[in-house]
Design an enzyme around this catalytic site. Structure first.
Site, PDB file in Angstrom:
ATOM      1  N   GLU A 157      -2.485  -0.889   5.298  1.00  0.00           N
ATOM      2  CA  GLU A 157      -3.324  -1.595   4.331  1.00  0.00           C
ATOM      3  C   GLU A 157      -2.470  -2.305   3.285  1.00  0.00           C
ATOM      4  O   GLU A 157      -2.737  -3.463   2.936  1.00  0.00           O
ATOM      5  CB  GLU A 157      -4.288  -0.633   3.629  1.00  0.00           C
ATOM      6  CG  GLU A 157      -5.189  -1.351   2.626  1.00  0.00           C
ATOM      7  CD  GLU A 157      -6.024  -0.434   1.767  1.00  0.00           C
ATOM      8  OE1 GLU A 157      -6.232  -0.763   0.588  1.00  0.00           O
ATOM      9  OE2 GLU A 157      -6.474   0.629   2.273  1.00  0.00           O
ATOM     10  N   THR A 200      -6.837   0.976  -1.507  1.00  0.00           N
ATOM     11  CA  THR A 200      -8.222   1.407  -1.751  1.00  0.00           C
ATOM     12  C   THR A 200      -8.423   2.915  -1.678  1.00  0.00           C
ATOM     13  O   THR A 200      -9.410   3.425  -2.199  1.00  0.00           O
ATOM     14  CB  THR A 200      -9.177   0.737  -0.740  1.00  0.00           C
ATOM     15  OG1 THR A 200      -8.780   1.072   0.592  1.00  0.00           O
ATOM     16  CG2 THR A 200      -9.181  -0.765  -0.918  1.00  0.00           C
ATOM     17  N   CYS A 202     -11.741   2.218  -3.618  1.00  0.00           N
ATOM     18  CA  CYS A 202     -13.087   2.027  -3.093  1.00  0.00           C
ATOM     19  C   CYS A 202     -14.038   3.154  -3.498  1.00  0.00           C
ATOM     20  O   CYS A 202     -13.611   4.284  -3.779  1.00  0.00           O
ATOM     21  CB  CYS A 202     -13.056   1.864  -1.570  1.00  0.00           C
ATOM     22  SG  CYS A 202     -12.698   3.365  -0.647  1.00  0.00           S
ATOM     23  N   SER A 209      -3.777  10.095   7.582  1.00  0.00           N
ATOM     24  CA  SER A 209      -4.810   9.501   6.735  1.00  0.00           C
ATOM     25  C   SER A 209      -4.473   9.696   5.265  1.00  0.00           C
ATOM     26  O   SER A 209      -4.434  10.826   4.776  1.00  0.00           O
ATOM     27  CB  SER A 209      -6.171  10.134   7.053  1.00  0.00           C
ATOM     28  OG  SER A 209      -7.117   9.843   6.035  1.00  0.00           O
ATOM     29  N   ASN A 236      -6.249   8.940   2.512  1.00  0.00           N
ATOM     30  CA  ASN A 236      -7.302   9.500   1.667  1.00  0.00           C
ATOM     31  C   ASN A 236      -7.507  10.983   1.939  1.00  0.00           C
ATOM     32  O   ASN A 236      -7.869  11.737   1.045  1.00  0.00           O
ATOM     33  CB  ASN A 236      -8.606   8.703   1.821  1.00  0.00           C
ATOM     34  CG  ASN A 236      -9.324   8.987   3.106  1.00  0.00           C
ATOM     35  OD1 ASN A 236     -10.122   9.920   3.194  1.00  0.00           O
ATOM     36  ND2 ASN A 236      -9.064   8.183   4.137  1.00  0.00           N
TER      37      ASN A 236
END
Length: 279
Positions: A123, A158, A188, A216, A218
């Site tokens: 990202e 995000t 986000c 991952s 997050n």
């Protein structure tokens, strides 16, 4: 032993839409995804079972249609892909698109852009891909290495923890009191919801299980958040990772999951935890 699920957990709408789009495109013809569609091995295995190929870069694409992942990419990369005669399908999360627009606006307004995130994350590579000058930071030591600029525009990956982002923004403002510093909050809403829900859940739990892919971001941030509240925290990808000894003496077990974790994986993890409790 009581099991408490976080009020917000698991797969977000951006991931659900990306998976649905990939399956739809695969039904229409051969498809290659540029990188991992999402950072979850269960999802990736399911896509592979549908015959969807994954390529690390354009040089390894063997189909005429390629898909950009939910993490997004730069306009420069999209132009290069189309120039090769490939059909591009974008599964970019709408909230990642918001971050792209915010960063483009900062650059257009003359700010030196600073991104708070993981430098090598897909990202972040997409967010910075259209910039000629920028810096990426993640820790306080990174702020100390930043050069001074008259105008500094800050945005974030995000899936970063908003609390950490704000702390780094404040540090930049203190380090450069003569600079005009503008911060645009691009963390986000699903990430914020899962973070705040994880805090409420972790405060009442003796043990916390966080479900999600090892890569991952997050999910890893959820692990860090829960660990700050004293619970014994375990990061698992599937129910096969669960160990009965984790729950010895536990009265409350908390359960949360990253934004790319399917509902059925969360359900299977909870079922395994209940079996451990009954053993």
């Amino acid at each position: 032993m009581r099991i408490v699920r976080a009020a917000h957990l698991g797969m977000c709408f951006g991931v659900r839409d990306a998976i649905a789009l990939a399956l739809e495109q695969a039904d229409a013809g051969p498809l290659t995804i540029l990188g991992d569609l999402v950072h979850n091995p269960t999802v990736l295995d399911a896509l592979a079972a549908k015959g969807i190929a994954v390529a690390p870069d354009l040089a390894h694409v063997s189909t005429s249609t390629v898909m950009v992942t939910a993490h997004g990419t730069s306009e420069r990369m999209l132009a290069t892909t189309r120039a090769m005669g490939l059909t591009v399908v974008e599964a970019t999360c709408p909230l990642v698109r918001v971050a792209h627009r915010a960063i483009a606006a900062l650059a257009r307004d003359g700010y030196h852009v600073v991104i708070i995130g993981q430098r090598d994350h897909v990202e972040v590579r997409g967010l910075t891909g259209d910039l000629d000058r920028y810096d990426v930071i993640l820790e306080e030591d990174d702020v100390l290495a930043l050069p001074e600029h008259p105008r500094i525009g800050i945005a974030a990956q995000t899936t970063q923890r908003l609390e950490k982002v704000k702390r780094l923004v404040d540090l930049i403002r203190r380090r450069f009191p003569r600079s005009e510093v503008r911060f645009v909050d691009t963390v986000c809403k699903p990430t914020k919801q899962r973070q705040s829900a994880a805090v409420e859940m972790a405060r009442q739990a003796d043990v916390v299980i966080v479900v999600g892919g090892r890569s991952s971001n997050n999910t890893r941030e959820l692990v860090k958040t829960c660990a700050r509240y004293g619970a014994r925290v375990h990061h698992v990808q599937t129910e096969a990772d669960i160990r009965a000894e984790w729950f010895e003496g536990a009265r409350v077990v908390g359960l949360t999951a990253g934004t790319s974790t399917p509902d059925d994986v969360i359900d299977r993890v909870e079922a395994r935890v209940r079996l451990c409790a009954d053993a």
